[in-house]
Design an enzyme around this catalytic site. Structure first.
Site, PDB file in Angstrom:
ATOM      1  N   LYS A 112       0.805  -1.224   0.000  1.00  0.00           N
ATOM      2  CA  LYS A 112       0.000   0.000   0.000  1.00  0.00           C
ATOM      3  C   LYS A 112       0.836   1.271   0.000  1.00  0.00           C
ATOM      4  CE  LYS A 112      -4.346  -1.752   1.630  1.00  0.00           C
ATOM      5  NZ  LYS A 112      -5.523  -1.567   2.447  1.00  0.00           N
ATOM      6  N   LYS A 195      -4.063 -10.364  -5.755  1.00  0.00           N
ATOM      7  CA  LYS A 195      -5.393 -10.637  -5.201  1.00  0.00           C
ATOM      8  C   LYS A 195      -6.405  -9.590  -5.652  1.00  0.00           C
ATOM      9  CE  LYS A 195      -5.532  -8.198  -0.789  1.00  0.00           C
ATOM     10  NZ  LYS A 195      -6.817  -7.736  -0.335  1.00  0.00           N
ATOM     11  N   LYS A 198     -10.244  -4.100  -3.533  1.00  0.00           N
ATOM     12  CA  LYS A 198     -11.191  -3.009  -3.759  1.00  0.00           C
ATOM     13  C   LYS A 198     -10.469  -1.696  -4.047  1.00  0.00           C
ATOM     14  CE  LYS A 198     -12.597  -3.539   0.964  1.00  0.00           C
ATOM     15  NZ  LYS A 198     -11.948  -2.901   2.110  1.00  0.00           N
TER      16      LYS A 198
END
Ligand code: ATP
Ligand code: LTN
Length: 327
Positions: A112, A195, A198
């Site tokens: 992230k 993966k 969202k």
């Protein structure tokens, strides 16, 4: 006595079928056997910038998703993380026994923070796993049902529980992670190497739980497939393997049964039926989702917070005493 489980989802972005299959679907199946606490983790969501109004909407939306998926407020407790202030307080105390290298190695942080680099990443994002440990330890959670990607974080919660207990005397239960094999890692439709997420840039990465039937058809049609024309379930064909896994989870068939069914047929038939299967689930889900008003869910969430706050307060009293705060 029933064992206690705790889990949560962030109210950031659109929940997708990966979140459902990897986490929420299992919670629904577990809620009869376990004393269950499910949280909407808004404190975690703000570790990346959120629009305040949208965050409020998303928080209620996640709670509606829990309910629509089958979490029964008569059996399980659902609540909003920021409604129980003890989560932040325990996170601070756990910060003081966490070592930097433990957080440096976290895959989610590395992923992230990639966008802005380590220099641009917020301290909150770095500290995310400690807050998650606080969520878990505050309730003497015994089992934490999550998707594969969260395993590392639960491992930290275990280590912090043991460390605190060693230093201050028995205080926290050391939690076990529970990862169900099926659905534990649903991959992106546009890239089977990562993966489904969202926060993915392209909406063709995921199928949102609130996508309409046409969108689902379009996304499945566009989903990448591997070379060849025969349906095959193997690690060499990760895109197909992922689509077959999704089909298997929604239809309660094994991957082998599915491959057999489509022998001699092209990908087209398979994809059409897959979209139809997903849409069958979503139609029912969305009908329930739309039946809840904001007021209704808020009442459930407030009652939930009131209930778990009692446990949290008691645990924090013990923690405060142990670390030496004046009572
Ligand atoms: P983001 O994309 O912003 O990282 P997320 O999609 O990982 O978010 P979370 O709120 O972090 O969503 O995760 C909620 C739950 O869903 C967790 O238990 C997580 O392990 C699970 N989960 C998330 N993505 C997947 C996936 N692709 N496959 C299976 N489970 C998943
Ligand atoms: N980090 C988790 C969400 C989460 C969680 C928790 C899961 C926050 N606190 C406690 C289990 C237990 C995620 O899924 N991204």
């Amino acid at each position: 006595m029933k064992k206690r489980i705790f889990s949560g989802v962030q109210p950031s972005g659109n929940l997708h079928i990966g979140n459902y299959l990897g986490a929420i679907k299992n919670w629904v199946e577990m809620q009869d056997q376990f004393e269950s606490i499910f949280c909407v983790v808004d404190l975690h969501a703000i570790t990346v910038p959120q629009d305040p109004q949208k965050l409020r909407e998303k928080t209620l939306e996640i709670a509606k998703i829990y309910l629509a998926a089958g979490i029964d407020p008569q059996k399980s407790t659902i609540f909003i993380q920021s409604h129980v202030v003890q989560h932040s307080e325990l996170a601070w105390i756990l910060n003081t026994i966490t070592k930097m290298p433990e957080l440096d190695k976290m895959t989610q942080f590395k992923d992230k923070s990639q966008k802005d680099g380590r220099e641009g990443a917020q301290v909150g994002l770095y500290d995310y796993p400690v807050l998650m440990a606080a969520d878990i330890l505050l309730y003497d959670t015994e089992v934490v049902p999550v998707g594969e990607d969260q395993k590392q974080h639960v491992e930290l919660a275990r280590n912090l529980a043991q460390r605190f207990n060693q230093r201050f005397g028995q205080t926290f239960t050391v939690p076990d992670v529970f990862i169900k094999q099926e659905g534990m890692r649903i991959m992106g439709l546009d890239n089977p190497a990562k993966k489904m997420s969202k926060s993915a840039i392209s909406e063709y990465n995921y199928i949102s739980l609130i996508d309409d039937a046409k969108t689902v058809e379009k996304k499945i049609k566009k989903a990448v497939t591997d070379s060849g024309s025969e349906l095959e379930y193997s690690d060499e064909k990760p895109a197909l393997k992922n689509l077959i896994n999704i089909y298997a989870c929604f239809s309660n068939q094994s991957p082998e049964e599915i491959v057999k069914k489509y022998q001699g047929k092209g990908y087209g038939d398979f994809k059409r039926d897959l979209a139809e299967t997903i849409n069958g689930f979503l139609a029912d889900f969305q009908e329930k989702f739309n039946s809840y008003s904001d007021e209704q869910v808020l009442a459930i969430l407030r009652a939930g917070a009131e209930k778990v706050e009692k446990i949290a307060k008691e645990k924090m009293k013990e923690v405060r005493e142990k670390v030496g705060f004046v009572m």
